[in-house]
Design a protein around this motif. Structure first.
Motif, short mmCIF file in Angstrom:
data_model
loop_
_atom_site.label_atom_id
_atom_site.label_comp_id
_atom_site.label_asym_id
_atom_site.label_seq_id
_atom_site.Cartn_x
_atom_site.Cartn_y
_atom_site.Cartn_z
N ILE A 77 0.84 -1.20 0.00
CA ILE A 77 0.00 0.00 0.00
C ILE A 77 0.87 1.25 0.00
CG2 ILE A 77 -1.65 1.34 1.37
CD1 ILE A 77 -2.72 -1.39 2.41
N CYS A 78 1.88 1.25 0.86
CA CYS A 78 2.78 2.39 0.97
C CYS A 78 3.54 2.62 -0.34
CB CYS A 78 3.75 2.17 2.13
SG CYS A 78 4.78 3.60 2.52
N GLN A 79 4.04 1.56 -0.92
CA GLN A 79 4.79 1.66 -2.17
C GLN A 79 3.92 2.19 -3.29
OE1 GLN A 79 6.28 -2.07 -3.73
NE2 GLN A 79 8.13 -1.08 -4.49
N PHE A 80 2.69 1.70 -3.40
CA PHE A 80 1.79 2.15 -4.45
C PHE A 80 1.44 3.62 -4.26
CE2 PHE A 80 -2.40 3.05 -6.17
CZ PHE A 80 -2.25 2.63 -7.48
N ALA A 81 1.12 4.00 -3.03
CA ALA A 81 0.76 5.40 -2.75
C ALA A 81 1.92 6.34 -3.06
CB ALA A 81 0.32 5.54 -1.30
N ARG A 82 3.13 5.91 -2.75
CA ARG A 82 4.30 6.73 -3.07
C ARG A 82 4.46 6.87 -4.58
NH1 ARG A 82 9.28 4.26 0.28
NH2 ARG A 82 10.30 6.29 0.07
N TYR A 83 4.27 5.77 -5.30
CA TYR A 83 4.38 5.78 -6.76
C TYR A 83 3.37 6.73 -7.38
CZ TYR A 83 4.42 4.11 -11.59
OH TYR A 83 4.49 4.04 -12.96
N GLU A 84 2.18 6.82 -6.77
CA GLU A 84 1.12 7.70 -7.29
C GLU A 84 1.23 9.12 -6.73
OE1 GLU A 84 -0.96 7.13 -9.68
OE2 GLU A 84 -0.24 5.05 -9.94
N ASN A 85 2.34 9.40 -6.05
CA ASN A 85 2.61 10.75 -5.53
C ASN A 85 1.60 11.22 -4.49
OD1 ASN A 85 4.93 11.17 -7.24
ND2 ASN A 85 3.51 11.49 -8.94
N ALA A 86 1.03 10.28 -3.75
CA ALA A 86 0.19 10.67 -2.61
C ALA A 86 1.08 11.30 -1.55
CB ALA A 86 -0.51 9.44 -2.04
N HIS A 87 0.53 12.24 -0.80
CA HIS A 87 1.32 12.91 0.23
C HIS A 87 0.40 13.51 1.29
CE1 HIS A 87 0.38 16.92 -1.56
NE2 HIS A 87 0.40 16.22 -2.69
N ALA A 88 0.98 13.93 2.38
CA ALA A 88 0.19 14.40 3.53
C ALA A 88 -0.67 15.61 3.20
CB ALA A 88 1.13 14.73 4.69
N GLY A 89 -0.21 16.45 2.28
CA GLY A 89 -0.97 17.66 1.97
C GLY A 89 -1.78 17.57 0.70
N MET A 90 -2.02 16.37 0.19
CA MET A 90 -2.72 16.25 -1.10
C MET A 90 -4.16 16.74 -1.01
SD MET A 90 -3.19 12.14 -1.53
CE MET A 90 -3.78 11.11 -0.17
N SER A 91 -4.63 17.26 -2.13
CA SER A 91 -6.01 17.75 -2.23
C SER A 91 -6.99 16.60 -2.39
CB SER A 91 -6.13 18.68 -3.44
OG SER A 91 -5.93 17.95 -4.64
N ALA A 92 -8.27 16.93 -2.31
CA ALA A 92 -9.30 15.91 -2.52
C ALA A 92 -9.22 15.35 -3.93
CB ALA A 92 -10.68 16.50 -2.27
N ALA A 93 -8.92 16.21 -4.90
CA ALA A 93 -8.81 15.74 -6.29
C ALA A 93 -7.62 14.79 -6.45
CB ALA A 93 -8.64 16.94 -7.23
N GLU A 94 -6.53 15.08 -5.76
CA GLU A 94 -5.37 14.19 -5.81
C GLU A 94 -5.67 12.85 -5.14
OE1 GLU A 94 -1.47 17.09 -5.82
OE2 GLU A 94 -2.67 17.01 -3.99
N ALA A 95 -6.39 12.90 -4.02
CA ALA A 95 -6.77 11.66 -3.34
C ALA A 95 -7.69 10.82 -4.22
CB ALA A 95 -7.47 11.99 -2.01
N ALA A 96 -8.61 11.48 -4.92
CA ALA A 96 -9.50 10.76 -5.84
C ALA A 96 -8.70 10.13 -6.96
CB ALA A 96 -10.54 11.72 -6.41
#
Length: 309
Positions: free
Chosen positions: A51-70
């Motif tokens: 999960i962590c590796q995939f989220a990092r690959y997709e550039n998820a981060h602590a300050g991401m917007s709702a659109a980025e989370a979607a």
């Protein structure tokens, strides 16, 4: 000594989870590495790492917007289809994303962003098992904003109703999904085990995802996983629109032909022939003669059972 090491590994795993919930991915990865070094056999470490590796690959981060989370949500769905992310990992990632999104704002129609067409507040609640809230929000979507509701949302509404044991409501919602666009069904969220098992069997038998989904409504009706109530007109506008688009021709691509066949089946079973301008059984035969023969055989079986009782 071993007990202390095991305890420390659990603490680092819990720390990793806390960081994952905040999408502090570098810190989560570091905690997971320490936990694995202490106890490489600790449960779920590989899952959390994926999960962590995939989220990092997709550039998820602590300050991401709702659109980025979607965007991460949708990317995870595509990754599962491609076989690069496990369904279990995707479900847990969805839960993390849903928790985050529910802490923010939604549009007036309860989507997580102005351009978002799928990820609705009700879907977030569904991912977290908040059945009442999911049912409330999704019912509002399909009734107050029907122009925004896609077939997948009807499936989600069916899931919420099914979890709440609202069998009639669940059946109608699943009908709307299967007889309008079964290709949109989110099978990983699907709560109706019979429907899920039927699709799995069709996939195995046919080896073709599009064909399996196209035939899914027929087999679900044939095996009584869903029921088509007489007089139900809620799919009638879709039937009439589909017919007008066809312009009377039955020379259709396979996916479209199966969809039109299923709509005709719905009309025939709902006994709506008098309110349409074409012969549904003749059309069904023209669309797929073998499938039509199987349909007539099932109709005959049901009539024989009724007479015997």
């Amino acid at each position: 000594m071993q007990a202390n090491l095991f305890s420390n590994a659990i603490e680092h795993k819990e720390r990793a989870l806390a960081h994952l919930e905040k999408f502090e991915l570098d810190q989560a990865w570091e905690s997971l590495e320490i936990a694995k070094e202490i106890d490489p056999y600790l449960a779920d470490l590989d899952l959390l790492a994926a999960i962590c590796q995939f989220a990092r690959y997709e550039n998820a981060h602590a300050g991401m917007s709702a659109a980025e989370a979607a965007g991460v949500w949708h990317a995870a769905n595509e990754a599962v289809q491609a076989g690069s992310l496990s369904p279990v990992a995707m479900r847990q990632l969805r839960q993390l994303l849903a928790q985050r999104l529910l802490q923010g704002r939604f549009t007036a129609t309860l989507f997580c962003g102005g351009k978002e067409k799928i990820l609705h507040r009700g879907v977030c609640h569904l991912a977290l098992g908040h059945w009442q809230e999911a049912h409330r929000d999704l019912l509002d979507l399909v009734t107050a904003h029907p122009e925004l509701a896609q077939p997948v949302h009807w499936g989600y509404l069916g899931d919420a109703a099914h979890a709440l044991r609202m069998w009639k409501d669940a059946n109608l919602a699943y009908l709307r999904l299967l007889f309008t666009n079964p290709h949109q069904a989110d099978v990983l969220m699907l709560h109706h085990s019979d429907l899920r098992n039927i699709l799995t069997r069709l996939r195995n038998e046919l080896g073709d995802e599009a064909e399996a989904r196209g035939l899914w409504p027929f087999v679900a009706w044939q095996e009584k996983a869903i029921e088509i109530p007489a007089g139900g007109k809620f799919l009638l506008p879709i039937v009439k629109h589909g017919r007008s688009v066809l312009g009377g021709t039955l020379m259709l691509e396979r996916t479209a032909a199966l969809q039109q066949f299923m709509l005709c089946l719905y009309v025939d079973q709902a006994q709506l022939q008098e309110v349409i301008s074409f012969d549904v059984r003749a059309e069904m035969q023209g669309l797929d003669a073998d499938l039509f023969a199987a349909y007539l055989a099932e109709v005959s079986r049901r009539q024989s059972r009724q007479k015997s009782t």
